[in-house]
Scaffold this motif. Structure first.
Motif, PDB file in Angstrom:
ATOM      1  N   ASN A 164      25.684  53.390   9.862  1.00  0.00           N
ATOM      2  CA  ASN A 164      25.137  54.203  10.469  1.00  0.00           C
ATOM      3  C   ASN A 164      23.938  54.851   9.542  1.00  0.00           C
ATOM      4  OD1 ASN A 164      25.503  55.132  13.620  1.00  0.00           O
ATOM      5  ND2 ASN A 164      25.731  56.930  13.182  1.00  0.00           N
ATOM      6  N   GLN A 165      24.200  55.128   8.218  1.00  0.00           N
ATOM      7  CA  GLN A 165      22.573  55.479   8.300  1.00  0.00           C
ATOM      8  C   GLN A 165      21.491  54.930   8.222  1.00  0.00           C
ATOM      9  OE1 GLN A 165      23.247  56.160   3.979  1.00  0.00           O
ATOM     10  NE2 GLN A 165      21.014  56.536   3.837  1.00  0.00           N
ATOM     11  N   TYR A 166      21.982  53.163   8.072  1.00  0.00           N
ATOM     12  CA  TYR A 166      20.341  52.397   8.482  1.00  0.00           C
ATOM     13  C   TYR A 166      20.701  52.320   9.957  1.00  0.00           C
ATOM     14  CZ  TYR A 166      20.455  51.872   3.581  1.00  0.00           C
ATOM     15  OH  TYR A 166      20.801  51.621   2.030  1.00  0.00           O
ATOM     16  N   LEU A 167      20.977  51.818  10.671  1.00  0.00           N
ATOM     17  CA  LEU A 167      21.180  51.581  12.075  1.00  0.00           C
ATOM     18  C   LEU A 167      21.780  52.644  12.849  1.00  0.00           C
ATOM     19  CD1 LEU A 167      21.637  47.575  12.426  1.00  0.00           C
ATOM     20  CD2 LEU A 167      19.683  49.143  12.530  1.00  0.00           C
ATOM     21  N   ASP A 168      21.575  53.452  13.837  1.00  0.00           N
ATOM     22  CA  ASP A 168      22.213  54.641  14.590  1.00  0.00           C
ATOM     23  C   ASP A 168      23.074  54.077  16.066  1.00  0.00           C
ATOM     24  OD1 ASP A 168      23.059  57.110  15.278  1.00  0.00           O
ATOM     25  OD2 ASP A 168      21.047  57.845  15.944  1.00  0.00           O
ATOM     26  N   PHE A 169      24.226  53.639  15.844  1.00  0.00           N
ATOM     27  CA  PHE A 169      24.406  52.558  17.009  1.00  0.00           C
ATOM     28  C   PHE A 169      24.872  53.827  18.182  1.00  0.00           C
ATOM     29  CE2 PHE A 169      25.401  49.407  13.546  1.00  0.00           C
ATOM     30  CZ  PHE A 169      25.097  48.556  14.131  1.00  0.00           C
ATOM     31  N   SER A 170      24.803  55.504  17.445  1.00  0.00           N
ATOM     32  CA  SER A 170      25.060  56.209  18.755  1.00  0.00           C
ATOM     33  C   SER A 170      24.007  56.115  19.919  1.00  0.00           C
ATOM     34  CB  SER A 170      25.342  58.086  18.111  1.00  0.00           C
ATOM     35  OG  SER A 170      23.740  58.216  17.088  1.00  0.00           O
ATOM     36  N   LEU A 171      22.942  55.461  19.463  1.00  0.00           N
ATOM     37  CA  LEU A 171      21.633  55.285  20.715  1.00  0.00           C
ATOM     38  C   LEU A 171      22.553  54.123  22.053  1.00  0.00           C
ATOM     39  CD1 LEU A 171      18.823  53.934  18.441  1.00  0.00           C
ATOM     40  CD2 LEU A 171      18.450  56.502  19.987  1.00  0.00           C
ATOM     41  N   PHE A 172      23.783  53.699  21.521  1.00  0.00           N
ATOM     42  CA  PHE A 172      23.848  52.712  22.913  1.00  0.00           C
ATOM     43  C   PHE A 172      24.493  53.978  23.358  1.00  0.00           C
ATOM     44  CE2 PHE A 172      23.674  49.810  19.784  1.00  0.00           C
ATOM     45  CZ  PHE A 172      22.932  48.370  20.736  1.00  0.00           C
ATOM     46  N   LYS A 173      24.616  54.944  23.869  1.00  0.00           N
ATOM     47  CA  LYS A 173      25.839  56.175  23.830  1.00  0.00           C
ATOM     48  C   LYS A 173      24.275  57.017  24.914  1.00  0.00           C
ATOM     49  CE  LYS A 173      29.710  56.929  21.202  1.00  0.00           C
ATOM     50  NZ  LYS A 173      30.501  58.205  21.157  1.00  0.00           N
ATOM     51  N   HIS A 174      22.862  56.623  24.275  1.00  0.00           N
ATOM     52  CA  HIS A 174      21.712  57.787  25.388  1.00  0.00           C
ATOM     53  C   HIS A 174      21.354  56.634  26.194  1.00  0.00           C
ATOM     54  CE1 HIS A 174      17.709  59.127  25.631  1.00  0.00           C
ATOM     55  NE2 HIS A 174      18.215  59.740  24.173  1.00  0.00           N
ATOM     56  N   ARG A 175      21.363  57.143  27.868  1.00  0.00           N
ATOM     57  CA  ARG A 175      20.968  56.758  29.006  1.00  0.00           C
ATOM     58  C   ARG A 175      19.271  56.488  28.749  1.00  0.00           C
ATOM     59  NH1 ARG A 175      22.465  61.216  30.921  1.00  0.00           N
ATOM     60  NH2 ARG A 175      20.014  62.219  31.303  1.00  0.00           N
ATOM     61  N   GLY A 176      18.476  56.709  28.143  1.00  0.00           N
ATOM     62  CA  GLY A 176      17.495  56.622  28.634  1.00  0.00           C
ATOM     63  C   GLY A 176      16.893  55.223  27.845  1.00  0.00           C
ATOM     64  N   PHE A 177      17.729  55.350  26.733  1.00  0.00           N
ATOM     65  CA  PHE A 177      18.014  54.173  25.432  1.00  0.00           C
ATOM     66  C   PHE A 177      18.518  52.825  26.435  1.00  0.00           C
ATOM     67  CE2 PHE A 177      19.893  51.253  22.490  1.00  0.00           C
ATOM     68  CZ  PHE A 177      18.715  51.233  21.833  1.00  0.00           C
ATOM     69  N   LEU A 178      19.074  52.619  26.812  1.00  0.00           N
ATOM     70  CA  LEU A 178      19.733  51.882  27.455  1.00  0.00           C
ATOM     71  C   LEU A 178      18.751  51.570  28.456  1.00  0.00           C
ATOM     72  CD1 LEU A 178      23.645  53.455  27.866  1.00  0.00           C
ATOM     73  CD2 LEU A 178      22.499  51.325  26.426  1.00  0.00           C
ATOM     74  N   ILE A 179      18.380  52.241  29.664  1.00  0.00           N
ATOM     75  CA  ILE A 179      17.105  51.815  30.614  1.00  0.00           C
ATOM     76  C   ILE A 179      16.457  51.085  30.020  1.00  0.00           C
ATOM     77  CG2 ILE A 179      15.980  52.916  32.418  1.00  0.00           C
ATOM     78  CD1 ILE A 179      17.932  55.362  32.827  1.00  0.00           C
ATOM     79  N   TYR A 180      15.503  51.622  28.762  1.00  0.00           N
ATOM     80  CA  TYR A 180      14.435  51.394  28.359  1.00  0.00           C
ATOM     81  C   TYR A 180      15.163  49.937  28.032  1.00  0.00           C
ATOM     82  CZ  TYR A 180      10.929  49.705  25.061  1.00  0.00           C
ATOM     83  OH  TYR A 180       9.820  49.914  24.037  1.00  0.00           O
ATOM     84  N   LEU A 181      15.815  50.011  26.838  1.00  0.00           N
ATOM     85  CA  LEU A 181      16.714  48.184  26.491  1.00  0.00           C
ATOM     86  C   LEU A 181      16.574  47.581  27.696  1.00  0.00           C
ATOM     87  CD1 LEU A 181      17.563  46.577  24.290  1.00  0.00           C
ATOM     88  CD2 LEU A 181      19.807  48.108  24.299  1.00  0.00           C
ATOM     89  N   ILE A 182      17.612  47.294  28.917  1.00  0.00           N
ATOM     90  CA  ILE A 182      17.406  47.053  29.633  1.00  0.00           C
ATOM     91  C   ILE A 182      16.406  45.814  30.396  1.00  0.00           C
ATOM     92  CG2 ILE A 182      18.655  46.132  32.049  1.00  0.00           C
ATOM     93  CD1 ILE A 182      21.278  48.514  31.286  1.00  0.00           C
ATOM     94  N   GLY A 183      15.483  47.335  31.405  1.00  0.00           N
ATOM     95  CA  GLY A 183      14.467  46.852  31.771  1.00  0.00           C
ATOM     96  C   GLY A 183      13.329  45.969  30.487  1.00  0.00           C
ATOM     97  N   ASN A 184      13.391  46.388  29.139  1.00  0.00           N
ATOM     98  CA  ASN A 184      12.872  45.377  28.461  1.00  0.00           C
ATOM     99  C   ASN A 184      13.071  43.335  28.270  1.00  0.00           C
ATOM    100  OD1 ASN A 184      10.459  46.533  26.297  1.00  0.00           O
ATOM    101  ND2 ASN A 184      11.758  47.645  27.218  1.00  0.00           N
ATOM    102  N   VAL A 185      14.431  44.110  27.992  1.00  0.00           N
ATOM    103  CA  VAL A 185      14.771  42.513  27.372  1.00  0.00           C
ATOM    104  C   VAL A 185      14.663  41.494  28.886  1.00  0.00           C
ATOM    105  CG1 VAL A 185      17.280  41.174  28.078  1.00  0.00           C
ATOM    106  CG2 VAL A 185      16.940  42.754  26.511  1.00  0.00           C
ATOM    107  N   LEU A 186      15.372  42.168  30.066  1.00  0.00           N
ATOM    108  CA  LEU A 186      14.139  41.256  31.634  1.00  0.00           C
ATOM    109  C   LEU A 186      13.416  40.863  31.439  1.00  0.00           C
ATOM    110  CD1 LEU A 186      15.144  40.323  34.307  1.00  0.00           C
ATOM    111  CD2 LEU A 186      14.909  42.112  34.784  1.00  0.00           C
ATOM    112  N   MET A 187      12.245  41.870  30.375  1.00  0.00           N
ATOM    113  CA  MET A 187      10.865  41.358  31.403  1.00  0.00           C
ATOM    114  C   MET A 187      10.215  40.545  30.262  1.00  0.00           C
ATOM    115  SD  MET A 187       8.038  44.289  29.445  1.00  0.00           S
ATOM    116  CE  MET A 187       7.900  43.958  27.803  1.00  0.00           C
ATOM    117  N   PHE A 188      11.055  40.781  28.747  1.00  0.00           N
ATOM    118  CA  PHE A 188      10.804  39.585  27.591  1.00  0.00           C
ATOM    119  C   PHE A 188      10.970  38.327  28.215  1.00  0.00           C
ATOM    120  CE2 PHE A 188       9.830  43.005  24.651  1.00  0.00           C
ATOM    121  CZ  PHE A 188       9.089  42.625  24.640  1.00  0.00           C
ATOM    122  N   LEU A 189      11.248  38.479  29.598  1.00  0.00           N
ATOM    123  CA  LEU A 189      12.097  36.372  29.738  1.00  0.00           C
ATOM    124  C   LEU A 189      11.228  36.147  30.087  1.00  0.00           C
ATOM    125  CD1 LEU A 189      14.351  34.795  30.055  1.00  0.00           C
ATOM    126  CD2 LEU A 189      14.200  35.412  31.962  1.00  0.00           C
TER     127      LEU A 189
END
Length: 505
Positions: free
Chosen positions: A252-277
């Motif tokens: 977790n020191q190198y990759l903070d997996f607690s970000l997957f509990k962050h609401r704003g981060f999940l919204i950004y992630l889903i939108g960008n994954v769809l956009m890059f298609l």
């Protein structure tokens, strides 16, 4: 420095050597983004040389882009371990080796390995550290610095498009790859400019922290042994639990997996994954589309230059607008609009039947593309904060690499199936409009929820019957502000500095 400030890490200087770092990032990010697009000039000739289809040749750019994004976590781990400077210099070396090796390829599969994987991995080691180090040098002027650094992509694309056509006419695609491999070695020079911050105070701080940690660990071990001997309880189970916890903390020191509990981060992630298609396919096929309509090679390459010139102006301008007091508090809405605007341009592209129409399309496409790229990482840092940004970039890029990998080949399949480019542009435009609409709606929901949570927190703090103590409330406030973004970072850092001075550290 004064004794009270001797062990304290310096804050972002917001200038000074930071502008030299921005120039290095300008070069490094420029090659990382523009190089896969500039190679599209050679695709028609390489396709004829190896006798491949549109979808097969499109895999070269797709693998390169997917490797550039998919290697994000590896790049983030290396930056956390060694810093930005050596990682970028090693990445520049890999880029040069990959392109020089590609000049001697005898099959399309070898091109996938040399250009796609080796050069793509080198570009990944250029992109991530360049974005991360800007966040360490800038806070108040960060949107402007990001906009200027991101302007490297259109400047490089504007240069590479005619340069690649010139190199191909004089040296062929093999000779051009040799020269491009030598040019990419300039990323090593750009990486040498990334001077780390606070090298003088870091060893003192680390040494004190390690001494305190060792002393505390020894104290806990001794107390635990005394209690276990008094109660006749073995310590083996506790040691195993601590070992597992230490292993998780190390990851977790190198990759903070607690970000997957962050609401704003999940919204950004889903939108960008769809956009890059549908984000990169129109650029990859713009020059081949122009040649398909009967336009000569230099005029087709000039369309990429027009796109790059408009993009060059759009990125720093977008950074200045995003840094204004009206836009920065709600920058997520601005980002959503830019994505939807980008998709609308692609939907209207099939109406451009002449060269003049393609020039108009390239101009609007360059504007929309520059707006998205200028805010791509700024919006992420706005959501998660500078402290968690390194991990966030790594996790986002590994998720995005799948749609980046599939985008251009799907466009190539549509072209091979229907024999017309318009279905590829319609697919990309529809996906991006959908992604922009999704981000706009979900960011509105996120802002509403954040306001509601802030109101509830204030109500609990003002309630005299509240069970929480003052210290618990302060801890929760620090936790909330860390997760919600960097807006309160200057105030929080100032408060921590005063507290350290009072404790005599």
């Amino acid at each position: 420095p004064a004794p009270a400030e001797a062990g304290r890490a310096p804050g972002p200087p917001d200038g000074g050597w930071g502008w030299v770092v921005v120039f290095g990032a300008f070069v490094s990010i420029g090659f990382a983004y523009a190089f896969p697009k500039g190679l599209a000039i050679f695709f028609k000739e390489i396709q004829d040389f190896f006798g491949t289809s549109y979808s097969e040749i499109a895999w070269v750019s797709s693998i390169m882009l997917a490797t550039t994004y998919g290697a994000g976590p590896i790049s983030s781990i290396l930056v956390n371990r060694y810093g930005s400077r050596p990682v970028v210099m090693f990445g520049g070396l890999l880029c040069g080796v990959g392109m020089i090796s590609a000049a001697f390829c005898t099959s399309i599969l070898q091109l996938y390995i040399c250009v796609g994987f080796i050069t793509g991995f080198g570009l990944a080691l250029n992109l991530q550290p360049s974005v991360i180090i800007i966040g360490k040098y800038f806070l108040k002027r960060r949107p402007i610095a990001n906009g200027l650094a991101m302007a490297g992509s259109p400047v490089m694309l504007c240069t590479l498009a005619p340069l690649n056509q010139f190199l191909f006419d004089n040296f062929g695609w093999r000779g051009s790859f040799l020269i491009l491999g030598a040019i990419l070695l300039n990323c090593c020079v750009a990486g040498a400019l990334f001077r780390p911050i606070g090298t003088g105070t870091a060893p003192v701080k680390t040494q004190l922290a390690e001494e305190g940690k060792d002393a505390l660990k020894g104290k806990i071990t001794e107390d635990g042994k005394e209690m276990s001997s008094a109660l006749n309880v073995p310590m083996e189970n506790k040691t195993e639990e601590e070992g597992g916890k230490d292993c998780f903390e190390k990851i977790n020191q190198y990759l903070d997996f607690s970000l997957f509990k962050h609401r704003g981060f999940l919204i950004y992630l889903i939108g960008n994954v769809l956009m890059f298609l549908g984000f990169f396919a129109p650029i990859v096929f713009l020059a081949p589309y122009a040649k398909h309509t009967g336009i000569d090679e230099y005029s087709a390459a000039f369309l990429l230059s027009i796109l790059a010139i408009v993009d060059m102006v759009a990125r720093p301008t977008t950074g200045i607008v995003a840094n204004s007091k009206w836009v920065r508090p709600r920058i997520q809405y601005f980002f959503s609009f830019a994505i939807a605007f980008n998709g609308a341009c692609h939907l209207l592209c099939p109406l451009a039947s002449s060269y003049t129409g393609l020039i108009v399309y390239s101009s609007f496409f360059g504007l929309a593309f520059g707006m998205v790229c200028a805010m791509l990482f700024e919006t992420l840092m706005d959501l998660v904060g500078a402290a968690r940004f390194t991990s966030a970039v790594g996790l986002v890029t590994i998720a995005e690499c799948c749609t980046i990998l599939l985008g251009p080949p799907i466009g190539g399949v549509l072209i091979d199936t229907f024999g017309d480019y318009k279905y590829m542009f319609i697919k990309c435009g529809s996906v991006m409009v959908l992604a922009g609409t999704f981000l706009f709606i979900m960011n509105y929901y996120n802002y509403r929820m954040l306001a509601k949570e802030e109101k509830e927190r204030k109500t609990k703090e003002e309630d005299p019957k509240s069970i929480r103590t003052e210290n618990e409330g302060r801890k929760n406030w620090n936790k909330d502000s860390t997760q919600d973004g960097p807006e309160l970072e200057p105030l929080r850092e100032e408060g921590e500095g005063v507290k350290k001075e009072m404790n005599g550290t």
